[in-house]
Design a protein around this motif. Structure first.
Motif, PDB file in Angstrom:
ATOM      1  N   ALA A  14       0.832  -1.205   0.000  1.00 56.14           N
ATOM      2  CA  ALA A  14       0.000   0.000   0.000  1.00 56.14           C
ATOM      3  C   ALA A  14       0.867   1.257   0.000  1.00 56.14           C
ATOM      4  O   ALA A  14       0.589   2.221  -0.731  1.00 56.14           O
ATOM      5  CB  ALA A  14      -0.938  -0.007   1.199  1.00 56.14           C
ATOM      6  N   VAL A  15       1.910   1.272   0.808  1.00 59.50           N
ATOM      7  CA  VAL A  15       2.819   2.422   0.853  1.00 59.50           C
ATOM      8  C   VAL A  15       3.533   2.575  -0.483  1.00 59.50           C
ATOM      9  O   VAL A  15       3.678   3.684  -1.008  1.00 59.50           O
ATOM     10  CB  VAL A  15       3.821   2.289   2.026  1.00 59.50           C
ATOM     11  CG1 VAL A  15       4.919   3.334   1.922  1.00 59.50           C
ATOM     12  CG2 VAL A  15       3.103   2.390   3.360  1.00 59.50           C
ATOM     13  N   LEU A  16       3.976   1.478  -1.065  1.00 55.58           N
ATOM     14  CA  LEU A  16       4.657   1.513  -2.360  1.00 55.58           C
ATOM     15  C   LEU A  16       3.719   2.035  -3.445  1.00 55.58           C
ATOM     16  O   LEU A  16       4.129   2.854  -4.278  1.00 55.58           O
ATOM     17  CB  LEU A  16       5.180   0.127  -2.723  1.00 55.58           C
ATOM     18  CG  LEU A  16       5.986   0.014  -4.007  1.00 55.58           C
ATOM     19  CD1 LEU A  16       7.242   0.873  -3.912  1.00 55.58           C
ATOM     20  CD2 LEU A  16       6.362  -1.437  -4.271  1.00 55.58           C
ATOM     21  N   ALA A  17       2.471   1.599  -3.429  1.00 57.80           N
ATOM     22  CA  ALA A  17       1.499   2.087  -4.411  1.00 57.80           C
ATOM     23  C   ALA A  17       1.254   3.579  -4.228  1.00 57.80           C
ATOM     24  O   ALA A  17       1.192   4.337  -5.207  1.00 57.80           O
ATOM     25  CB  ALA A  17       0.190   1.312  -4.282  1.00 57.80           C
ATOM     26  N   ALA A  18       1.148   4.037  -2.981  1.00 56.43           N
ATOM     27  CA  ALA A  18       0.938   5.462  -2.713  1.00 56.43           C
ATOM     28  C   ALA A  18       2.130   6.290  -3.189  1.00 56.43           C
ATOM     29  O   ALA A  18       1.961   7.358  -3.783  1.00 56.43           O
ATOM     30  CB  ALA A  18       0.685   5.690  -1.229  1.00 56.43           C
ATOM     31  N   LEU A  24       4.022   9.674  -9.859  1.00 54.03           N
ATOM     32  CA  LEU A  24       3.393   9.859 -11.165  1.00 54.03           C
ATOM     33  C   LEU A  24       2.691  11.213 -11.241  1.00 54.03           C
ATOM     34  O   LEU A  24       2.787  11.905 -12.257  1.00 54.03           O
ATOM     35  CB  LEU A  24       2.396   8.729 -11.438  1.00 54.03           C
ATOM     36  CG  LEU A  24       1.651   8.800 -12.763  1.00 54.03           C
ATOM     37  CD1 LEU A  24       2.631   8.684 -13.917  1.00 54.03           C
ATOM     38  CD2 LEU A  24       0.602   7.703 -12.836  1.00 54.03           C
ATOM     39  N   MET A  25       2.018  11.598 -10.178  1.00 51.11           N
ATOM     40  CA  MET A  25       1.339  12.896 -10.164  1.00 51.11           C
ATOM     41  C   MET A  25       2.340  14.037 -10.279  1.00 51.11           C
ATOM     42  O   MET A  25       2.127  14.988 -11.033  1.00 51.11           O
ATOM     43  CB  MET A  25       0.502  13.037  -8.894  1.00 51.11           C
ATOM     44  CG  MET A  25      -0.735  12.169  -8.875  1.00 51.11           C
ATOM     45  SD  MET A  25      -1.607  12.178  -7.307  1.00 51.11           S
ATOM     46  CE  MET A  25      -1.990  13.890  -7.109  1.00 51.11           C
ATOM     47  N   ILE A  26       3.440  13.955  -9.553  1.00 49.79           N
ATOM     48  CA  ILE A  26       4.474  15.001  -9.626  1.00 49.79           C
ATOM     49  C   ILE A  26       5.063  15.060 -11.027  1.00 49.79           C
ATOM     50  O   ILE A  26       5.255  16.139 -11.591  1.00 49.79           O
ATOM     51  CB  ILE A  26       5.561  14.755  -8.559  1.00 49.79           C
ATOM     52  CG1 ILE A  26       4.981  15.006  -7.166  1.00 49.79           C
ATOM     53  CG2 ILE A  26       6.780  15.647  -8.800  1.00 49.79           C
ATOM     54  CD1 ILE A  26       5.902  14.603  -6.041  1.00 49.79           C
ATOM     55  N   PHE A  27       5.321  13.899 -11.629  1.00 49.81           N
ATOM     56  CA  PHE A  27       5.856  13.854 -12.992  1.00 49.81           C
ATOM     57  C   PHE A  27       4.881  14.500 -13.976  1.00 49.81           C
ATOM     58  O   PHE A  27       5.280  15.279 -14.832  1.00 49.81           O
ATOM     59  CB  PHE A  27       6.143  12.407 -13.397  1.00 49.81           C
ATOM     60  CG  PHE A  27       6.528  12.259 -14.835  1.00 49.81           C
ATOM     61  CD1 PHE A  27       7.779  12.640 -15.269  1.00 49.81           C
ATOM     62  CD2 PHE A  27       5.630  11.745 -15.754  1.00 49.81           C
ATOM     63  CE1 PHE A  27       8.131  12.513 -16.604  1.00 49.81           C
ATOM     64  CE2 PHE A  27       5.963  11.612 -17.079  1.00 49.81           C
ATOM     65  CZ  PHE A  27       7.221  12.001 -17.508  1.00 49.81           C
ATOM     66  N   LEU A  28       3.596  14.190 -13.849  1.00 51.75           N
ATOM     67  CA  LEU A  28       2.605  14.751 -14.764  1.00 51.75           C
ATOM     68  C   LEU A  28       2.468  16.258 -14.589  1.00 51.75           C
ATOM     69  O   LEU A  28       2.262  16.985 -15.563  1.00 51.75           O
ATOM     70  CB  LEU A  28       1.258  14.059 -14.567  1.00 51.75           C
ATOM     71  CG  LEU A  28       1.198  12.604 -15.035  1.00 51.75           C
ATOM     72  CD1 LEU A  28      -0.155  12.010 -14.699  1.00 51.75           C
ATOM     73  CD2 LEU A  28       1.497  12.493 -16.513  1.00 51.75           C
ATOM     74  N   ILE A  29       2.600  16.747 -13.372  1.00 52.14           N
ATOM     75  CA  ILE A  29       2.536  18.192 -13.153  1.00 52.14           C
ATOM     76  C   ILE A  29       3.705  18.881 -13.848  1.00 52.14           C
ATOM     77  O   ILE A  29       3.538  19.879 -14.548  1.00 52.14           O
ATOM     78  CB  ILE A  29       2.516  18.516 -11.642  1.00 52.14           C
ATOM     79  CG1 ILE A  29       1.162  18.121 -11.055  1.00 52.14           C
ATOM     80  CG2 ILE A  29       2.809  19.996 -11.392  1.00 52.14           C
ATOM     81  CD1 ILE A  29       1.111  18.202  -9.551  1.00 52.14           C
ATOM     82  N   PHE A  30       4.915  18.332 -13.683  1.00 54.24           N
ATOM     83  CA  PHE A  30       6.075  18.930 -14.338  1.00 54.24           C
ATOM     84  C   PHE A  30       5.996  18.780 -15.849  1.00 54.24           C
ATOM     85  O   PHE A  30       6.439  19.652 -16.592  1.00 54.24           O
ATOM     86  CB  PHE A  30       7.377  18.331 -13.805  1.00 54.24           C
ATOM     87  CG  PHE A  30       7.786  18.891 -12.480  1.00 54.24           C
ATOM     88  CD1 PHE A  30       8.169  20.215 -12.360  1.00 54.24           C
ATOM     89  CD2 PHE A  30       7.764  18.104 -11.348  1.00 54.24           C
ATOM     90  CE1 PHE A  30       8.541  20.743 -11.136  1.00 54.24           C
ATOM     91  CE2 PHE A  30       8.135  18.610 -10.117  1.00 54.24           C
ATOM     92  CZ  PHE A  30       8.516  19.937 -10.011  1.00 54.24           C
ATOM     93  N   LEU A  31       5.416  17.696 -16.327  1.00 50.55           N
ATOM     94  CA  LEU A  31       5.253  17.499 -17.767  1.00 50.55           C
ATOM     95  C   LEU A  31       4.260  18.508 -18.328  1.00 50.55           C
ATOM     96  O   LEU A  31       4.482  19.078 -19.396  1.00 50.55           O
ATOM     97  CB  LEU A  31       4.772  16.068 -18.049  1.00 50.55           C
ATOM     98  CG  LEU A  31       4.630  15.669 -19.509  1.00 50.55           C
ATOM     99  CD1 LEU A  31       6.004  15.636 -20.165  1.00 50.55           C
ATOM    100  CD2 LEU A  31       3.966  14.316 -19.615  1.00 50.55           C
TER     101      LEU A  31
END
Length: 88
Positions: A14-18, A24-31
């Motif tokens: 669960a921690v790994l998935a979070a 992924l969210m941070i990457f998409l924001i920077f993208l």
């Protein structure tokens, strides 16, 4: 003991998935920031009136300059730039 290992494994997954979702969210924001186009307006005019040195000038002169407009003929500059300004 086996039950404790299953609980630990579920917590770790669960921690790994979070963490993966957060990364992924941070990457998409920077993208997304890379695809935002920002340009600043670059409309500047320099107006010179020459050749009046030998003439007697009384009163005022009206100087008309072209203003950038869209296809419908509406000015694309704000009202601040199109206001009447009196010099001298």
């Amino acid at each position: 003991m086996a039950e404790q290992n299953k609980k630990t494994r579920k917590i770790i997954l669960a921690v790994l998935a979070a963490v993966c979702i957060l990364a992924l969210m941070i990457f998409l924001i920077f993208l997304a920031v890379g695809f935002v186009e920002t340009t600043t307006p670059n409309n500047a005019y320099i107006i010179e009136i020459t050749g009046l040195g030998s003439l007697d000038v009384n009163g005022t002169a009206t100087v008309m300059i072209p203003v950038p407009a869209n296809a419908e003929g509406e000015p694309v500059m704000s009202e601040v730039f199109s206001s009447k300004r009196v010099f001298g």
